[in-house]
Design a protein around this motif. Sequence first.
Motif, PDB file in Angstrom:
ATOM      1  N   ASP A 273       0.849  -1.186   0.000  1.00  0.00           N
ATOM      2  CA  ASP A 273       0.000   0.000   0.000  1.00  0.00           C
ATOM      3  C   ASP A 273       0.887   1.239   0.000  1.00  0.00           C
ATOM      4  OD1 ASP A 273      -2.258  -1.582   0.155  1.00  0.00           O
ATOM      5  OD2 ASP A 273      -2.308  -1.538   2.346  1.00  0.00           O
TER       6      ASP A 273
ATOM      7  N   GLU B 215       1.016   3.844   1.775  1.00  0.00           N
ATOM      8  CA  GLU B 215       1.488   4.310   3.079  1.00  0.00           C
ATOM      9  C   GLU B 215       2.637   3.466   3.625  1.00  0.00           C
ATOM     10  OE1 GLU B 215      -1.348   3.824   6.268  1.00  0.00           O
ATOM     11  OE2 GLU B 215      -2.446   2.364   5.068  1.00  0.00           O
TER      12      GLU B 215
ATOM     13  N   GLN C 213       6.969   4.009   1.749  1.00  0.00           N
ATOM     14  CA  GLN C 213       8.047   4.907   2.156  1.00  0.00           C
ATOM     15  C   GLN C 213       9.010   4.253   3.128  1.00  0.00           C
ATOM     16  OE1 GLN C 213       8.359   7.914   0.571  1.00  0.00           O
ATOM     17  NE2 GLN C 213      10.386   7.803   1.476  1.00  0.00           N
ATOM     18  N   GLU C 214       8.509   3.410   4.040  1.00  0.00           N
ATOM     19  CA  GLU C 214       9.402   2.799   5.021  1.00  0.00           C
ATOM     20  C   GLU C 214      10.398   1.859   4.347  1.00  0.00           C
ATOM     21  OE1 GLU C 214       6.718  -0.860   6.786  1.00  0.00           O
ATOM     22  OE2 GLU C 214       6.192   1.182   7.418  1.00  0.00           O
TER      23      GLU C 214
END
Length: 247
Positions: A175, A177, A180-181
Amino acid sequence: MQMIKVQKLSKFFDRLQVLKEIDLEVNKGEVYAIIGPSGSGKSTLLRCLIDLEKADRGDIYIEGKPLCINGCYHPEKDCRVIRSRMGMVFQHFNLFPHLSVKENLLLAPRLSKKQNKLQLEEKCAQLLHKVGLSDKINESIAKLSGGMKQRVAIARALMLNPDIMLFDEPTSALDPELTQEVLNVIRDLANEKMTMIIVTHEIGFAKEAANQIVFMDDGMIIASGTPQNILVDSGNCRIENFLAKVL
């Protein structure tokens, strides 16, 4: 130092030619991002580099050692040594869901028997700290988010001390969100001058993290150069049309 050299690499699936005389050179500490439309041969190129697919023609050299010459491969024991210098992270993690995070990281290096148990466990803890998952060391893989699983997959690949890391669309199954990690971990590796090739649709990330951008289409490298040259000033209608659709 030249880490990867590919000359006239071709690959067929039956009568379909998916790689068409690819030439590519990657030096130590460089980050190459490969972009282009689906079906252009990006993932197949990565899989040929690490010997998950066999090339039909052309040469592949890894750290100066030939993996194949004109499509002819060295004995398996020699190829295994060459492959061991590379780590690969896939789209879908390929972790063992019935094992813990720690067990996933320790499995392959224990089989290789290159370090003792204490050294391996210390390295496991260090790498999980590196990817921000120290608190998940004993967690079941099944309980992790997709972003966490991919970070575990990166740590697992690093356990074998690769000189080169290959990433095959590492955020495509995540997903937005969680993307980015994972990109942050890869960015940290880039800052450490790890030699990497990344197949990605994250154009902004490629522009920021890569030294060189390679644009592939229809099994060929259409253009390669700096992010500025490819993503901003290419003057190539095919690249501009692609970027207009994905940005």
